[in-house]
Design an enzyme around this catalytic site. Sequence first.
Site: not given
Length: 195
Positions: A49-51, A95, A99
């Site tokens: 999905p586009y965030m 991780d 970010r």
Amino acid sequence: VCVKIPKNESKCQEHVAEFKMMARLDHKYVLPTYGIILTKQQYPRIVTPYMFYKDLESLLRNSSNNFSDILLKSFATQIAEGMAYITFCGLVHRDLAARNIMVTESTISFQSNLKQYHLKIADLGLTQDKISMDSGLVDSNALGYKESNAKLQLPLKWLAPEIIENYAFNEQTDVWAFGVTVWEILTKAKRPYSG
């Protein structure tokens, strides 16, 4: 939608492994995948999905944003719930950092005209199945962040001390990284341990 492409041919196998890991997970605070595009002519592409706000680190660093303490607590809570699910699935992220948290607007924002943020844990490329790690099926030196000359390049400021000593990743080391990520949230994404 968003399409994630590996940087070079040597990363293609890792990219497919990341897709397989993403496809196993289904939680509101973990970035889902819509699929993978495999062709002979191009590198594999993961479709997600586009965030809208991209990653949490960028959102926090934007000086025009003035977040309330309640909203910052909400960010930490959403990440904690997503990480609890990842741990419940027997996985170790390895991780976690601002970010690697993607951000979009919640559907509530559109209904109430109040901006609500919805966070999703992403970048599962280094995530390992705890069963494989415990059984010795995973090379303890396979930490990722390797340069082509096999020198390890680690995100030291997010790593628990025991990782640096013996390369032992587990749920507790993810908790350490969560603590550093909360510190990033509270300091508007300042680098950890910076003077």
